[in-house]
Design an enzyme around this catalytic site. Structure first.
Site, PDB file in Angstrom:
ATOM      1  N   SER A   1     -65.398 -63.902  68.773  1.00 30.16           N
ATOM      2  CA  SER A   1     -66.203 -64.515  67.716  1.00 30.16           C
ATOM      3  C   SER A   1     -67.647 -64.048  67.862  1.00 30.16           C
ATOM      4  O   SER A   1     -67.931 -62.863  67.694  1.00 30.16           O
ATOM      5  CB  SER A   1     -66.087 -66.043  67.783  1.00 30.16           C
ATOM      6  OG  SER A   1     -66.799 -66.649  66.723  1.00 30.16           O
ATOM      7  N   THR A   2     -68.575 -64.936  68.220  1.00 29.60           N
ATOM      8  CA  THR A   2     -69.979 -64.571  68.336  1.00 29.60           C
ATOM      9  C   THR A   2     -70.162 -63.408  69.319  1.00 29.60           C
ATOM     10  O   THR A   2     -69.711 -63.493  70.453  1.00 29.60           O
ATOM     11  CB  THR A   2     -70.802 -65.773  68.833  1.00 29.60           C
ATOM     12  OG1 THR A   2     -70.538 -66.901  68.001  1.00 29.60           O
ATOM     13  CG2 THR A   2     -72.290 -65.458  68.812  1.00 29.60           C
TER      14      THR A   2
ATOM     15  N   HIS B   1     -63.577 -63.747  64.266  1.00 32.61           N
ATOM     16  CA  HIS B   1     -64.069 -64.727  63.292  1.00 32.61           C
ATOM     17  C   HIS B   1     -65.128 -64.076  62.399  1.00 32.61           C
ATOM     18  O   HIS B   1     -66.205 -63.722  62.874  1.00 32.61           O
ATOM     19  CB  HIS B   1     -64.691 -65.929  64.001  1.00 32.61           C
ATOM     20  CG  HIS B   1     -63.727 -66.663  64.891  1.00 32.61           C
ATOM     21  ND1 HIS B   1     -64.144 -67.595  65.811  1.00 32.61           N
ATOM     22  CD2 HIS B   1     -62.377 -66.610  64.990  1.00 32.61           C
ATOM     23  CE1 HIS B   1     -63.088 -68.087  66.439  1.00 32.61           C
ATOM     24  NE2 HIS B   1     -62.004 -67.501  65.963  1.00 32.61           N
TER      25      HIS B   1
ATOM     26  N   MET C   1     -68.189 -68.655  70.473  1.00 32.93           N
ATOM     27  CA  MET C   1     -68.372 -70.106  70.561  1.00 32.93           C
ATOM     28  C   MET C   1     -67.032 -70.807  70.380  1.00 32.93           C
ATOM     29  O   MET C   1     -66.121 -70.291  69.748  1.00 32.93           O
ATOM     30  CB  MET C   1     -69.339 -70.585  69.478  1.00 32.93           C
ATOM     31  CG  MET C   1     -70.782 -70.171  69.693  1.00 32.93           C
ATOM     32  SD  MET C   1     -71.898 -70.994  68.523  1.00 32.93           S
ATOM     33  CE  MET C   1     -71.382 -70.275  66.965  1.00 32.93           C
TER      34      MET C   1
END
Length: 363
Positions: free
Chosen positions: A174-175, A201, A295
């Site tokens: 993700s991040t 994501h 996250m």
């Protein structure tokens, strides 16, 4: 108190972002890249939200200067367009830690829905520790007046046949994910034996440009999945944004496909749903899970289950993760066979895929 510098040429956006952020942070403003650079020493922000399209100096040029002159966690603010996606991916390469999609249309009417995401991403960015080695080579090149040669897709050895695929590598991130995926995929050879399925994501307009960007610099083939596809060795498949990537059964054999987001899975494409679907079609011993920076905890529960049933799992080490949320949760659950710094994950995969795995250890 955490200091946030909001950089945007729109007075309305600055006002709206200020209202949202001032409840938790000390906030200052800049109208363009030049004003932002002037604030680096005067305000010394802990986090910067940076618009891309601005007069005088745009967001990418400003970001480049920030990361060389006074590195600071930067969250890019972009429109949900193809041009915006390409610019955000370039920003991630330059050192931005995350991005938020600027609300379209009447921004003021959408701020209530947008505000929690903005606060969450700024708060997470404030906890990021930028690595001293980040872009070090480019800094040195800049100082001596040289230029970096462009990266090109490696030329595969046409005489070397691909091995037959007998398992899957399942990747969740993700991040900080786009640069992490680049670090993971670029070292892999064109004849890597297993297909690689990736849940990153991202919004729907971003995953296609991400796949094309990675395909241009990797020896393996990289493609976005928008319809059922037969999985091939030497290929990586990125889930379409705002939907989920799953492994499904077909008469001719398993395929990877994009399906509508499902209640119970808060992040998309969902790593948990990807891993669970793969476990329905493959034995756990045929699967390797890789959970990288991001996250939250998406993927941790499913990969811990995979680990308990005999599959292999890799968690990115804390020292290289932009945010040690997802891999950290896998480690806390006792579901990681290996805890590996990002630059070493590709080589670990190449050790594991042929079946000559070493004993589980912590790198």
């Amino acid at each position: 108190m955490i200091k946030v510098l909001v950089v945007d040429d729109s007075a309305l956006v600055r006002k709206l972002f200020g209202r949202v952020l001032e409840s938790e942070f000390e906030v200052q403003f800049a109208r363009d890249g030049l004003e932002a650079l002037a604030q680096l020493s005067a305000f010394r922000p802990n986090v910067i939200t940076l618009d891309i399209n601005m007069p005088q100096m745009d967001g990418l040029e400003c970001l480049d200067r920030i990361m060389v002159e006074r590195p600071c966690p930067v969250v890019m603010v972009s429109s949900l367009s193809a041009e915006g996606a390409d610019a955000v991916l370039e920003a991630m390469r330059l050192g931005a830690v995350d991005f938020v999609a600027k609300p379209g249309g009447a921004v003021s009417l959408k701020m209530d829905a947008f505000a929690p995401e903005l606060i969450e991403k700024v708060r997470a960015a404030a906890g990021v520790k930028l690595k001293a080695s980040a872009r070090l080579r480019e800094r040195i090149q800049r100082r001596i007046g040289g230029t970096m040669p462009p990266r090109r897709k490696p030329v595969a050895d046409k005489e070397q046949p691909r091995a037959s695929g007998s398992g899957l590598v399942l990747v969740g991130t993700s991040t900080g994910g786009p640069p992490a995926l680049e670090a993971l995929l670029t070292p892999l050879p064109a004849n890597f034996p297993w297909p690689i399925l990736i849940a990153q994501h991202m919004p729907a307009s971003f995953t296609g440009p991400l796949a094309r960007r990675l395909d241009g610099i990797c020896a393996i083939e990289v493609a976005e999945v928008v319809h059922p596809v037969k999985m091939m060795p030497g290929c990586a498949y990125i889930g379409h944004g705002d939907a989920d990537l799953v492994v499904a059964s077909r008469a001719a054999g398993p395929v990877v496909t994009s399906v509508a987001a499902q209640a119970g899975y808060p992040w998309h494409p969902s790593t948990d749903r990807l891993v669970r679907s793969a476990m329905e079609q493959f034995a756990a011993s045929q699967l390797i899970g890789v959970l990288m920076t991001g996250m939250g905890d998406d993927g941790a529960e499913a990969m811990a289950r995979l680990h308990s049933q005999g599959g292999k799992t890799i968690a990115e080490a804390e020292e290289t993760a932009v945010v040690w949320g997802m891999p950290g949760e896998l480690v806390k659950a006792g579901g990681a066979d290996w805890i590996v710094p990002l630059p070493k994950i590709a080589s670990r995969l190449q050790q594991l895929v042929p079946g000559d795995a070493a004993d589980p250890q912590t790198d």
